[in-house]
Design a protein around this motif. Structure first.
Motif, short mmCIF file in Angstrom:
data_model
loop_
_atom_site.label_atom_id
_atom_site.label_comp_id
_atom_site.label_asym_id
_atom_site.label_seq_id
_atom_site.Cartn_x
_atom_site.Cartn_y
_atom_site.Cartn_z
N SER A 23 0.61 -1.11 -0.27
CA SER A 23 -0.09 -0.08 -0.10
C SER A 23 1.27 0.78 -0.02
N ALA A 26 2.54 1.61 -4.34
CA ALA A 26 1.51 2.38 -4.71
C ALA A 26 2.22 3.67 -5.12
N GLY A 81 -10.59 5.17 -0.41
CA GLY A 81 -10.73 5.95 -1.18
C GLY A 81 -11.20 7.22 -1.24
N THR A 152 -3.54 -8.73 -5.56
CA THR A 152 -2.90 -7.30 -5.90
C THR A 152 -1.55 -7.96 -5.86
N PHE A 155 -3.19 -6.80 -9.81
CA PHE A 155 -2.97 -5.73 -10.58
C PHE A 155 -2.17 -5.27 -10.95
N PHE A 156 -0.84 -5.53 -9.83
CA PHE A 156 0.00 -4.20 -10.08
C PHE A 156 0.89 -4.73 -11.21
N LEU A 159 -0.89 -3.65 -13.99
CA LEU A 159 -0.86 -1.78 -13.35
C LEU A 159 0.63 -1.26 -14.51
N THR A 164 -1.19 4.25 -17.33
CA THR A 164 -1.14 4.77 -16.70
C THR A 164 0.00 3.77 -15.85
N LEU A 191 -4.39 9.17 -8.71
CA LEU A 191 -4.61 8.04 -9.00
C LEU A 191 -3.37 6.63 -7.64
N ALA A 192 -2.56 6.82 -7.76
CA ALA A 192 -1.56 5.95 -6.89
C ALA A 192 -1.66 5.98 -5.76
N ILE A 195 -4.84 4.57 -5.10
CA ILE A 195 -4.83 2.88 -4.81
C ILE A 195 -4.39 2.40 -3.46
N LEU A 199 -6.03 0.24 -0.98
CA LEU A 199 -5.78 -1.15 -0.07
C LEU A 199 -5.16 -1.60 1.13
#
Length: 315
Positions: A23, A26, A81, A152, A155-156, A159, A164, A191-192, A195, A199
């Motif tokens: 977390s 990100a 968020g 996670t 996702f990373f 990403l 992005t 955005l980062a 994220i 998390l």
């Protein structure tokens, strides 16, 4: 099964701390030193703890049964968020140590609020949080943390390959150049930040039943430094770095418990030695170094039809 009975809680804790390190990773993808993860972690945990213990939500718990647990994850993600957007838009105009101080201030604000609100239990906190899905042993939380870790990491990975992710790297390397090339820095930095906040909030909502109690100690400045150590020791340039750092630094005190107070000394020495001799982190030091690009060899000069090539020496 005996192995899980003995070490399952430690393994689940290692995964949990690795997720918290991610977390923090990100916003670092976009070059932002944010220390706000403990605040979002505490917020997610408080949301879950209140919904699982407060009499006002008894009707929800009766109607949803075990479905109340996924609901707490979703609400924690949404709340963190939203708070990440509200805080990130003004705060992420700052850079470096000023951004770090602003995010530490957020952690302290949330901690003071938790200490003074009755719904959070004040300084005592909330106790008797029911175990998720009726789990009997703590190692069973591996069924929650492991899937979250896999999702996670996937996702990373996606990403980092996306447009992005390339924008994040461009901002991290040179924000002014990225802005000149049409990459809006504020949008991608927020955005980062969001994220990482989402998390941390989800991990917090899963951790409240895991720990069975929740109080203001979950989100403090000390926790911010601990999460930052996960990233620095493991490596900040790869998603595997915070995971390795979090797992190692959370397991080391437990593995050295037989040494009593000396285990804390050894833990500190590991931090110092790693900082001095592994500046790129454990994962960064083990990664193969990129080879320097080869210079292209100039093409050979061919002779003209009537003799050697024309040069300045023939003048």
């Amino acid at each position: 099964m005996d192995f899980l009975q003995q070490y399952g809680f430690l393994i689940a804790t290692m995964i949990q701390q690795g997720l918290l390190g991610l977390s923090l990773y990100a916003p670092l993808m976009a070059g932002q030193l944010s220390l706000a993860s403990p605040g979002f972690y505490a917020l997610g945990g408080y949301l879950a703890a209140v919904m699982l213990t407060n009499p006002a939500f008894e009707g929800w718990r009766s109607a949803l049964g075990y479905g109340i647990y996924p609901l707490t994850w979703i609400l924690a993600a949404l709340a963190c968020g939203l708070l990440g957007v509200v805080v990130g838009v003004p705060a992420l105009r700052l850079r470096g140590i000023y951004l770090a101080l602003a995010t530490i201030a957020l952690v302290e604000i949330l901690r003071v609020l938790a200490l003074n609100l009755s719904i959070t239990g004040g300084a005592v906190g909330l106790f008797g949080i029911p175990q998720a899905f009726g789990f009997v042993d703590r190692w069973q939380y591996l069924w929650l943390f492991l899937p979250l870790l896999i999702l996670t990491l996937l996702f990373f990975r996606q990403l980092s390959k996306s447009r992005t992710g390339r924008a994040f790297r461009a901002i991290r390397e040179d924000e002014l150049a990225a802005d000149a090339m049409g990459v809006p820095p504020t949008r991608y930095k927020v955005l980062a930040f969001v994220i990482g906040a989402v998390l941390a909030g989800i991990v917090g909502s899963m951790s409240a039943p895991f720990l069975n109690t929740w109080n203001a100690k979950q989100g403090t400045f000390d926790a911010s430094i601990a999460y930052l150590a996960y990233v620095l020791i493991g490596g900040s340039r790869s998603m595997w770095g915070p995971l390795v750092g979090g797992a190692l630094l959370s397991a080391l005190p437990e593995l050295l418990r037989s040494l009593a107070d000396w285990r804390l000394v050894i833990n500190g020495l590991v931090l110092v030695v790693a900082s001095l001799y592994l500046p790129q982190g454990i994962v960064g030091s083990l990664s193969p170094k990129p080879k320097p690009p080869k210079r292209p060899t100039p093409p050979p000069v061919s002779e003209g039809p009537s003799g050697p090539p024309y040069t300045s020496e023939t003048l």
